[in-house]
Motif scaffolding. Structure first.
Motif, mmCIF file in Angstrom:
data_model
loop_
_atom_site.group_PDB
_atom_site.id
_atom_site.type_symbol
_atom_site.label_atom_id
_atom_site.label_comp_id
_atom_site.label_asym_id
_atom_site.label_seq_id
_atom_site.Cartn_x
_atom_site.Cartn_y
_atom_site.Cartn_z
ATOM 1 N N CYS A 50 38.044 -8.631 7.779
ATOM 2 C CA CYS A 50 39.143 -9.606 7.653
ATOM 3 C C CYS A 50 38.859 -10.747 6.580
ATOM 4 O O CYS A 50 39.855 -11.438 6.289
ATOM 5 C CB CYS A 50 39.637 -10.135 9.137
ATOM 6 S SG CYS A 50 38.580 -11.459 9.708
ATOM 7 N N GLY A 51 37.613 -11.201 6.300
ATOM 8 C CA GLY A 51 37.558 -12.204 5.203
ATOM 9 C C GLY A 51 38.102 -13.536 5.836
ATOM 10 O O GLY A 51 38.029 -13.952 6.849
ATOM 11 N N ASN A 52 38.618 -14.179 4.725
ATOM 12 C CA ASN A 52 39.258 -15.467 5.363
ATOM 13 C C ASN A 52 40.624 -15.587 5.725
ATOM 14 O O ASN A 52 41.213 -16.593 5.889
ATOM 15 C CB ASN A 52 39.366 -16.610 3.997
ATOM 16 C CG ASN A 52 40.026 -15.901 2.887
ATOM 17 O OD1 ASN A 52 40.825 -14.835 2.974
ATOM 18 N ND2 ASN A 52 39.741 -16.401 1.883
ATOM 19 N N GLY A 68 40.914 -10.244 14.105
ATOM 20 C CA GLY A 68 40.161 -10.096 12.693
ATOM 21 C C GLY A 68 38.726 -10.169 13.085
ATOM 22 O O GLY A 68 38.145 -10.956 13.664
ATOM 23 N N TYR A 69 37.951 -8.996 12.328
ATOM 24 C CA TYR A 69 36.270 -9.043 12.617
ATOM 25 C C TYR A 69 35.752 -9.030 11.115
ATOM 26 O O TYR A 69 36.284 -8.432 10.417
ATOM 27 C CB TYR A 69 36.059 -7.800 13.328
ATOM 28 C CG TYR A 69 36.501 -7.492 14.732
ATOM 29 C CD1 TYR A 69 35.711 -8.065 15.866
ATOM 30 C CD2 TYR A 69 37.517 -6.829 15.107
ATOM 31 C CE1 TYR A 69 35.807 -7.943 17.090
ATOM 32 C CE2 TYR A 69 38.032 -6.972 16.403
ATOM 33 C CZ TYR A 69 37.172 -7.237 17.583
ATOM 34 O OH TYR A 69 37.605 -7.168 18.571
ATOM 35 N N ASP A 110 48.000 -0.440 17.951
ATOM 36 C CA ASP A 110 48.982 0.138 17.166
ATOM 37 C C ASP A 110 48.909 0.166 15.908
ATOM 38 O O ASP A 110 49.311 0.926 15.197
ATOM 39 C CB ASP A 110 50.403 -0.921 17.270
ATOM 40 C CG ASP A 110 51.169 -0.945 18.858
ATOM 41 O OD1 ASP A 110 51.395 0.113 19.379
ATOM 42 O OD2 ASP A 110 51.150 -2.116 19.349
ATOM 43 N N LEU A 111 47.880 -0.583 15.386
ATOM 44 C CA LEU A 111 47.736 -0.727 13.987
ATOM 45 C C LEU A 111 46.436 -1.282 13.793
ATOM 46 O O LEU A 111 45.924 -2.256 14.535
ATOM 47 C CB LEU A 111 48.674 -1.765 13.426
ATOM 48 C CG LEU A 111 48.656 -1.977 11.751
ATOM 49 C CD1 LEU A 111 48.590 -0.862 10.967
ATOM 50 C CD2 LEU A 111 49.347 -3.391 11.587
ATOM 51 N N VAL A 112 45.312 -0.774 12.790
ATOM 52 C CA VAL A 112 44.161 -1.007 12.288
ATOM 53 C C VAL A 112 44.374 -1.119 10.710
ATOM 54 O O VAL A 112 44.793 -0.323 10.075
ATOM 55 C CB VAL A 112 43.134 -0.247 12.654
ATOM 56 C CG1 VAL A 112 41.965 -0.781 11.962
ATOM 57 C CG2 VAL A 112 42.838 0.174 14.236
ATOM 58 N N THR A 113 44.000 -2.235 10.269
ATOM 59 C CA THR A 113 43.948 -2.522 8.693
ATOM 60 C C THR A 113 42.562 -2.607 8.129
ATOM 61 O O THR A 113 41.815 -3.225 8.987
ATOM 62 C CB THR A 113 44.665 -3.552 8.227
ATOM 63 O OG1 THR A 113 44.756 -4.845 9.061
ATOM 64 C CG2 THR A 113 46.135 -3.359 8.760
ATOM 65 N N CYS A 114 42.389 -2.538 7.135
ATOM 66 C CA CYS A 114 40.861 -2.786 6.443
ATOM 67 C C CYS A 114 41.195 -2.694 4.778
ATOM 68 O O CYS A 114 41.596 -1.755 4.408
ATOM 69 C CB CYS A 114 40.165 -1.382 6.622
ATOM 70 S SG CYS A 114 38.442 -1.888 6.180
ATOM 71 N N ARG A 115 41.197 -3.923 4.141
ATOM 72 C CA ARG A 115 41.295 -4.148 2.921
ATOM 73 C C ARG A 115 40.339 -4.343 2.084
ATOM 74 O O ARG A 115 39.460 -5.305 2.380
ATOM 75 C CB ARG A 115 42.269 -5.386 2.723
ATOM 76 C CG ARG A 115 43.538 -5.165 3.378
ATOM 77 C CD ARG A 115 44.412 -6.475 3.281
ATOM 78 N NE ARG A 115 44.677 -6.882 2.039
ATOM 79 C CZ ARG A 115 44.387 -7.752 1.240
ATOM 80 N NH1 ARG A 115 43.256 -8.614 1.838
ATOM 81 N NH2 ARG A 115 44.732 -8.047 -0.057
ATOM 82 N N HIS A 116 40.024 -3.548 1.121
ATOM 83 C CA HIS A 116 38.754 -3.462 -0.043
ATOM 84 C C HIS A 116 37.279 -3.402 0.800
ATOM 85 O O HIS A 116 36.322 -3.292 0.104
ATOM 86 C CB HIS A 116 38.678 -4.682 -0.640
ATOM 87 C CG HIS A 116 40.030 -5.240 -1.241
ATOM 88 N ND1 HIS A 116 40.252 -4.411 -2.459
ATOM 89 C CD2 HIS A 116 40.745 -6.477 -1.274
ATOM 90 C CE1 HIS A 116 41.407 -5.004 -2.953
ATOM 91 N NE2 HIS A 116 41.580 -6.029 -2.112
#
Length: 212
Positions: A50-52, A68-69, A110-116
């Protein structure tokens, strides 16, 4: 094909966040995600790496409950310093090296996100885990950098700065989504691609839907 690469250490990521390099969440990304995923109040979500917390704060603005992890102490410090509105929480976790947190139960999200972050992870295993955590109607979203082979060769060099520009080639992006019922991809820029997956493990798999 999955390639094992040298990844930055937690200390490298701490230096990266201290220097203020992380990418911002653009209006175009938010609008494209909202149109494709249609998040709604009360959704339960996890943001991996999750970063900042910029992306998580956008999710909470839509009423999503999100955890966020990340394994960077500095990233999490910055995330918490930006505020903890209702429905938002953070935890430290090395996704590749540590056991799955007990909170990530099968069929719970319901949702998992992962950016970059996917190019830095054992992403085939991560996608399998994500599929288990999601409810049958659950959605996975990734933002990935589009790279060519030379970009990835540079990103695997000894330079810490260059190592933060890892991405997936077009061929690798085409392979993401095997085992899912539906895939939507869209380009946010020449170098960034959004990927949305639905229906993990669906026996009635349909061809991937691809949009520009």
């Amino acid at each position: 094909m999955i390639t094992t690469v040298q990844r930055p250490t937690p200390a490298d990521w701490d230096s990266w966040y201290t220097a203020g390099w992380p990418a911002v969440v653009t209006d175009k990304e938010s609008e494209s995600f909202h149109r494709t995923v249609q998040p709604y109040p009360g959704m339960t979500a996890v943001d991996l790496a999750c970063g900042n917390g910029q992306w998580m704060r956008q999710l909470t603005a839509w009423g999503v409950f999100v955890t966020g992890y990340d394994f960077s102490t500095e990233a999490l410090r910055q995330a918490r310093a930006a505020g903890l509105p209702d429905g938002l929480s953070y935890a430290q976790w090395d996704i590749d090296a540590e056991p799955i947190p007990p909170a990530l139960m099968p069929g719970s999200l319901d949702l998992v996100t992962c950016r970059h972050a996917l190019p830095y992870l054992e992403y085939a295993r991560v996608l399998t885990d994500v599929g288990r955590w999601l409810k049958p109607s659950g959605i996975f979203y990734a933002l990935v950098r589009v790279a060519d082979d030379q970009d990835n060769a540079t990103a695997q060099s000894d330079s810490v700065l260059e190592s933060f520009h890892r991405g997936f080639t077009e061929a690798q992006i085409d392979g993401i989504g095997i085992g899912w019922a539906r895939r939507t991809t869209y380009r946010l820029s020449a170098r960034n691609c959004g990927i949305v997956l639905r229906g993990y493990g669906d026996s009635d798999c349909q061809p991937c839907d691809v949009s520009s």
